[in-house]
Design an enzyme around this catalytic site. Structure first.
Site, PDB file in Angstrom:
ATOM      1  N   CYS A   2       0.864  -1.189   0.000  1.00 53.18           N
ATOM      2  CA  CYS A   2       0.000   0.000   0.000  1.00 53.18           C
ATOM      3  C   CYS A   2       0.896   1.232   0.000  1.00 53.18           C
ATOM      4  O   CYS A   2       2.118   1.124   0.099  1.00 53.18           O
ATOM      5  CB  CYS A   2      -0.863   0.028   1.263  1.00 53.18           C
ATOM      6  SG  CYS A   2      -1.857  -1.417   1.506  1.00 53.18           S
ATOM      7  N   ARG A  27       1.464   1.720  -5.968  1.00 56.44           N
ATOM      8  CA  ARG A  27       1.659   0.747  -4.881  1.00 56.44           C
ATOM      9  C   ARG A  27       0.350   0.064  -4.474  1.00 56.44           C
ATOM     10  O   ARG A  27       0.340  -0.895  -3.716  1.00 56.44           O
ATOM     11  CB  ARG A  27       2.259   1.435  -3.660  1.00 56.44           C
ATOM     12  CG  ARG A  27       3.655   2.019  -3.855  1.00 56.44           C
ATOM     13  CD  ARG A  27       4.149   2.681  -2.595  1.00 56.44           C
ATOM     14  NE  ARG A  27       4.227   1.730  -1.507  1.00 56.44           N
ATOM     15  CZ  ARG A  27       5.259   0.893  -1.324  1.00 56.44           C
ATOM     16  NH1 ARG A  27       6.253   0.901  -2.182  1.00 56.44           N
ATOM     17  NH2 ARG A  27       5.285   0.030  -0.326  1.00 56.44           N
ATOM     18  N   TRP A  74      -3.795  -1.648  -1.140  1.00 53.55           N
ATOM     19  CA  TRP A  74      -3.708  -2.869  -1.936  1.00 53.55           C
ATOM     20  C   TRP A  74      -4.145  -3.964  -0.982  1.00 53.55           C
ATOM     21  O   TRP A  74      -3.373  -4.397  -0.127  1.00 53.55           O
ATOM     22  CB  TRP A  74      -2.277  -3.105  -2.423  1.00 53.55           C
ATOM     23  CG  TRP A  74      -2.123  -4.343  -3.240  1.00 53.55           C
ATOM     24  CD1 TRP A  74      -1.658  -5.558  -2.829  1.00 53.55           C
ATOM     25  CD2 TRP A  74      -2.435  -4.512  -4.617  1.00 53.55           C
ATOM     26  NE1 TRP A  74      -1.660  -6.456  -3.854  1.00 53.55           N
ATOM     27  CE2 TRP A  74      -2.141  -5.843  -4.968  1.00 53.55           C
ATOM     28  CE3 TRP A  74      -2.940  -3.670  -5.590  1.00 53.55           C
ATOM     29  CZ2 TRP A  74      -2.328  -6.348  -6.250  1.00 53.55           C
ATOM     30  CZ3 TRP A  74      -3.129  -4.175  -6.875  1.00 53.55           C
ATOM     31  CH2 TRP A  74      -2.830  -5.487  -7.184  1.00 53.55           C
ATOM     32  N   ASN A  98       0.817  -0.026   6.119  1.00 51.94           N
ATOM     33  CA  ASN A  98       1.218  -0.851   4.982  1.00 51.94           C
ATOM     34  C   ASN A  98       1.894  -2.083   5.564  1.00 51.94           C
ATOM     35  O   ASN A  98       2.876  -1.964   6.295  1.00 51.94           O
ATOM     36  CB  ASN A  98       2.196  -0.103   4.064  1.00 51.94           C
ATOM     37  CG  ASN A  98       2.728  -1.031   2.964  1.00 51.94           C
ATOM     38  OD1 ASN A  98       2.030  -1.951   2.554  1.00 51.94           O
ATOM     39  ND2 ASN A  98       3.959  -0.806   2.526  1.00 51.94           N
ATOM     40  N   GLY A  99       1.364  -3.272   5.260  1.00 55.96           N
ATOM     41  CA  GLY A  99       1.975  -4.515   5.760  1.00 55.96           C
ATOM     42  C   GLY A  99       0.904  -5.506   6.167  1.00 55.96           C
ATOM     43  O   GLY A  99      -0.265  -5.368   5.811  1.00 55.96           O
ATOM     44  N   GLU A 482       7.857 -19.910 -20.985  1.00 56.49           N
ATOM     45  CA  GLU A 482       7.687 -18.603 -20.331  1.00 56.49           C
ATOM     46  C   GLU A 482       8.804 -17.649 -20.743  1.00 56.49           C
ATOM     47  O   GLU A 482       8.567 -16.477 -21.025  1.00 56.49           O
ATOM     48  CB  GLU A 482       7.640 -18.776 -18.811  1.00 56.49           C
ATOM     49  CG  GLU A 482       7.575 -17.483 -18.013  1.00 56.49           C
ATOM     50  CD  GLU A 482       6.396 -16.582 -18.373  1.00 56.49           C
ATOM     51  OE1 GLU A 482       5.454 -17.045 -19.058  1.00 56.49           O
ATOM     52  OE2 GLU A 482       6.435 -15.389 -18.018  1.00 56.49           O
ATOM     53  N   LYS A 486       8.169 -14.027 -22.639  1.00 57.72           N
ATOM     54  CA  LYS A 486       8.729 -12.751 -22.170  1.00 57.72           C
ATOM     55  C   LYS A 486       9.422 -12.025 -23.319  1.00 57.72           C
ATOM     56  O   LYS A 486       9.224 -10.852 -23.538  1.00 57.72           O
ATOM     57  CB  LYS A 486       9.703 -12.984 -21.013  1.00 57.72           C
ATOM     58  CG  LYS A 486       9.054 -13.381 -19.733  1.00 57.72           C
ATOM     59  CD  LYS A 486       8.425 -12.229 -18.981  1.00 57.72           C
ATOM     60  CE  LYS A 486       6.968 -11.997 -19.037  1.00 57.72           C
ATOM     61  NZ  LYS A 486       5.969 -12.984 -18.987  1.00 57.72           N
ATOM     62  N   GLU A 489       6.843 -10.871 -26.213  1.00 58.18           N
ATOM     63  CA  GLU A 489       5.786  -9.888 -25.907  1.00 58.18           C
ATOM     64  C   GLU A 489       6.353  -8.490 -25.618  1.00 58.18           C
ATOM     65  O   GLU A 489       5.643  -7.504 -25.798  1.00 58.18           O
ATOM     66  CB  GLU A 489       4.907 -10.344 -24.756  1.00 58.18           C
ATOM     67  CG  GLU A 489       5.550 -10.315 -23.401  1.00 58.18           C
ATOM     68  CD  GLU A 489       4.529 -10.570 -22.287  1.00 58.18           C
ATOM     69  OE1 GLU A 489       3.383 -10.098 -22.379  1.00 58.18           O
ATOM     70  OE2 GLU A 489       4.873 -11.252 -21.321  1.00 58.18           O
ATOM     71  N   HIS A 505      12.174 -33.649 -34.146  1.00 55.30           N
ATOM     72  CA  HIS A 505      10.927 -33.917 -34.886  1.00 55.30           C
ATOM     73  C   HIS A 505      10.468 -32.695 -35.667  1.00 55.30           C
ATOM     74  O   HIS A 505       9.297 -32.572 -36.004  1.00 55.30           O
ATOM     75  CB  HIS A 505       9.838 -34.349 -33.882  1.00 55.30           C
ATOM     76  CG  HIS A 505      10.192 -35.582 -33.123  1.00 55.30           C
ATOM     77  ND1 HIS A 505      10.200 -36.832 -33.684  1.00 55.30           N
ATOM     78  CD2 HIS A 505      10.639 -35.737 -31.853  1.00 55.30           C
ATOM     79  CE1 HIS A 505      10.595 -37.710 -32.784  1.00 55.30           C
ATOM     80  NE2 HIS A 505      10.864 -37.075 -31.664  1.00 55.30           N
ATOM     81  N   LYS A 604      -2.746  -5.192 -19.737  1.00 55.44           N
ATOM     82  CA  LYS A 604      -2.331  -5.888 -18.513  1.00 55.44           C
ATOM     83  C   LYS A 604      -3.363  -6.942 -18.110  1.00 55.44           C
ATOM     84  O   LYS A 604      -3.024  -7.991 -17.610  1.00 55.44           O
ATOM     85  CB  LYS A 604      -2.142  -4.891 -17.360  1.00 55.44           C
ATOM     86  CG  LYS A 604      -1.633  -5.527 -16.065  1.00 55.44           C
ATOM     87  CD  LYS A 604      -0.323  -6.237 -16.261  1.00 55.44           C
ATOM     88  CE  LYS A 604       0.104  -7.026 -15.044  1.00 55.44           C
ATOM     89  NZ  LYS A 604       1.251  -7.922 -15.352  1.00 55.44           N
TER      90      LYS A 604
HETATM   91  C1  AGP Z   1       2.205 -12.282 -19.393  1.00 56.15           C
HETATM   92  O1  AGP Z   1       3.439 -11.602 -19.383  1.00 56.15           O
HETATM   93  C2  AGP Z   1       1.151 -11.573 -20.207  1.00 56.15           C
HETATM   94  N1  AGP Z   1       0.970 -10.251 -19.795  1.00 56.15           N
HETATM   95  C3  AGP Z   1      -0.143 -12.366 -20.317  1.00 56.15           C
HETATM   96  O2  AGP Z   1       0.170 -13.575 -20.975  1.00 56.15           O
HETATM   97  C4  AGP Z   1      -0.864 -12.705 -18.989  1.00 56.15           C
HETATM   98  O3  AGP Z   1      -0.106 -13.659 -18.265  1.00 56.15           O
HETATM   99  C5  AGP Z   1      -2.223 -13.321 -19.318  1.00 56.15           C
HETATM  100  O4  AGP Z   1      -2.996 -12.354 -19.990  1.00 56.15           O
HETATM  101  C6  AGP Z   1      -2.980 -13.814 -18.093  1.00 56.15           C
HETATM  102  O5  AGP Z   1      -3.257 -12.743 -17.232  1.00 56.15           O
HETATM  103  P1  AGP Z   1      -3.782 -13.066 -15.753  1.00 56.15           P
HETATM  104  O6  AGP Z   1      -2.696 -13.802 -15.047  1.00 56.15           O
HETATM  105  O7  AGP Z   1      -4.064 -11.718 -15.149  1.00 56.15           O
HETATM  106  O8  AGP Z   1      -5.029 -13.904 -15.871  1.00 56.15           O
END
Ligand code: AGP
Length: 609
Positions: A2, A27, A74, A98-99, A482, A486, A489, A505, A604
């Site tokens: 927070c 935050r 938060w 905060n905590g 993963e 990264k 994207e 394959h 996001k």
């Molecule tokens: C991950 O870096 C991406 N921003 C995206 O794949 C994300 O993980 C996905 O949209 C799922 O989001 P969520 O975890 O909020 O459900």
């Protein structure tokens, strides 16, 4: 996580506090509030939603006072709401926090026995009542605060205001950040520098176990025994914009470096180190449910889906229960083979991803027990689950998910040990070994993060390439996926994750000197096999970047570049091996000049299909 702000001095407190909260909104932003001491007494205003919603409320009032507190939340305990928003009040005492207070339930019970009544679900409200209780017992304000903080267990950065002592504020720090700002006939404190920098660059970062007594002209510091401490503020040459990211260039970099803290906070009061046990009652999976379980099914998207894929290896290894992992957008349109003998686990950082929510609803409709792993308290997915395990990673601002991913993994380890112990698949001794391993992870990550410069030099070497292959075997396969996600994207470079055993394959046809191949080659069951794959790539002039924890040279000799990971049980390697891949992707993106925190075409939280 927070944001807290306190001001005392020559100017009106309200505008300074509101400005400070806006600068700390990264935050936490699910609710906020202010408390201002005016000539007509204490005015407290709190509002669910963003700071702008609070400004809307106080904007229509005249609230003049030169002493005040503010908080942007938060949520960790108690859903986002007006009554759970801070500041919390008990009579003439007001507190912002905060905590996490780990012993708040026992303190709440003790205070209830002493006649206190509570209005919120938060752990913070008990602090206000505790201080008020000490004052009512005749202790002066400062002593009452000291006595109270010595009764608290957990993490707390506090701001305290007592209407009957209008000429001072008190700030307290224990395991949550707090900064003091020194002005001319005014002083300010906050969780982080951005709230302070517009007013002064003269600051002091408080240490754990300290209390500051702050007036308009003076700041005194004490330890928790009440002994005075020296007050040595420093002049900082840093701009407010830089400070919002804690001195990091992007939120993504800041959040990568927050992972040790995020993991510590996610394990807090769930991993009982002394007893070598896991307390995961909040998962709602008791022995009866465990023994009836025939299958566990993860549903998620993107990075959270990769956490589920990793979770499959962890849970099957620790519990012997078969695990399926479905991309939520696929699961939601199939005939789901789930029922009351299935545990469906929805993983979502935001808790709002439309596909994951739809998958959860479908699983529930077919009788499955649903548990979610979310990073946002009271999010839609959390609310619609039978039980939820929150990751305490704090707000994740950057579109690329990093600290939420490792916090999700930690939560899955805790869940797997919890179920494994309940089924008798994991002995007390084995659980102790797993717990000892988990406890070492934050410091191993700290060591690893100190080698960021090595990832910068690898990024410089490979930023110009346009196609990458990421390869891993076993539990490192989802890490490869993963790591590739990264890179693609945030840097817009094509990168594909693949099980290393599969390259013969098909993908090996792609390998040439213009194709960097990233290998996660850690010690374990399939180490020899991954080494063979590296030789196959080497024989076709592929450029090899390896992430390995073997001290010997055989991997290094096969690699054009390599990064040495700390050694750990293979089952726990993903928590470590993903972090240099996050940093590699980040620095390639920085070199490529992309908008790291808000990559093109992405959001996001994908709240639409
Ligand atoms: C991950 O870096 C991406 N921003 C995206 O794949 C994300 O993980 C996905 O949209 C799922 O989001 P969520 O975890 O909020 O459900």
């Amino acid at each position: 996580m927070c944001g807290i702000v306190g001001y005392i001095g020559k100017r009106h407190a309200l505008p300074i506090i509101l400005d400070g909260l806006k600068r700390l909104e990264y935050r936490g932003y699910d609710s906020s509030g202010v408390a201002i001491l005016t000539d007509d007494g204490l005015i407290v205003r709190r509002k669910k939603g963003k700071i702008k919603d609070l400004i809307e409320v106080v904007g229509h009032e005249t609230i003049n006072g030169t002493t005040g507190l503010g908080h942007t939340r938060w949520a960790t305990h108690g859903k986002p709401s007006d009554e759970n928003a801070h500041p919390h009040r008990a009579g003439d005492v007001v507190v912002i926090h905060n905590g996490i207070i780990e012993n708040y339930t026992e303190l709440r019970a003790m205070l209830k026995d002493r006649g206190h009544h509570f209005k919120s679900e938060t752990d913070t409200e008990i602090i206000a009542h505790l201080i008020e209780d000490h004052i009512k017992s005749g202790e002066p304000f400062e002593q009452a605060v000291l006595a109270s903080v010595n009764q608290l267990r957990g993490s707390f950065a506090l701001g305290v205001l007592y209407a009957k002592n209008p000429d001072k504020l008190i700030a307290v720090r224990e395991a949550s950040p707090l900064v003091l700002g020194f002005g001319n006939s005014e002083n300010i404190f906050a969780s982080d520098m951005p709230a302070i920098l517009p007013y002064t660059n003269k600051m002091l970062f408080m240490n754990d176990g300290t209390m500051a007594v702050i007036t308009a002209e003076d700041v005194k510091l004490f330890d928790f025994t009440g002994s005075p401490l020296p007050v040595n503020p420093k002049q900082f040459d840093i701009s407010p914009a830089m400070a919002e990211k804690g001195g990091y260039k992007h939120f993504m970099q800041k959040e990568i470096f927050e992972q040790p803290q995020a993991i510590t906070d996610t394990m807090r009061d769930r991993l009982l180190f002394d007893k070598k046990e896991i307390d995961l009652k909040e998962a709602g999976i008791d022995g009866k449910i465990m023994h009836a379980l025939k299958r566990i099914n993860f549903v998620a998207c993107g990075t959270s889906y990769h956490a589920g894929l990793t979770g499959k290896y962890i849970i099957e290894e620790m519990t012997g229960i078969p695990v399926d992992v479905d991309v939520a957008s696929e699961f939601r349109y199939k005939t789901p083979l789930v029922g009351n003998e299935t545990l469906t686990i929805a993983i979502s950082q935001s808790g709002e991803t439309a596909d994951t929510l739809a998958a959860l609803r479908l699983a529930k409709k077919h009788g499955s027990h649903v548990l979610s792993i979310c990073n946002v308290i009271d999010s839609t997915i959390a609310r619609e689950s039978d039980h939820v395990l929150y990751t305490h990673a704090g707000p994740e601002i950057s579109v690329a998910s990093t600290k939420a991913f490792t916090a999700q993994l930690i939560t899955i380890y805790l869940l797997a040990i919890h179920i494994g112990r309940g089924l008798g698949r994991i002995s007390k001794q084995q659980a102790a070994v797993y717990i000892d391993t988990l406890v070492t992870i934050p410091s191993l990550l700290d060591t690893l993060l100190k080698q960021e410069d090595l990832l910068v030099s690898i990024a410089k070497e490979y930023a110009r390439y346009s196609d990458f292959l990421y390869l891993g075997r076993g539990i490192s396969y989802p890490v490869a996926l993963e790591g590739a996600l990264k890179l693609k994207e945030i840097s817009y470079v094509h990168a594909e994750g693949y099980p290393a055993g599969e390259i013969k394959h098909g993908p090996i046809a792609l390998v040439n000197k213009d194709m960097p191949v990233v290998f996660i080659a850690v010690k374990g069951k399939v180490y020899e096999k991954i080494k063979n794959n590296m030789e196959e790539v080497k024989a076709r002039d592929g450029k090899i970047i390896s992430f390995t924890n073997t001290g010997n040279n055989e991997i290094q000799n096969l690699s054009d570049s390599f990064f040495l990971l700390p050694e750990i049980d293979e089952l726990f390697t993903p928590i470590l091996s993903i972090v240099p891949l996050q940093l590699l992707a980040y620095h390639i993106a920085v070199i490529n000049g992309t908008d790291v925190d808000q990559p093109k075409n992405l959001a996001k939280s994908v709240t639409v299909e």
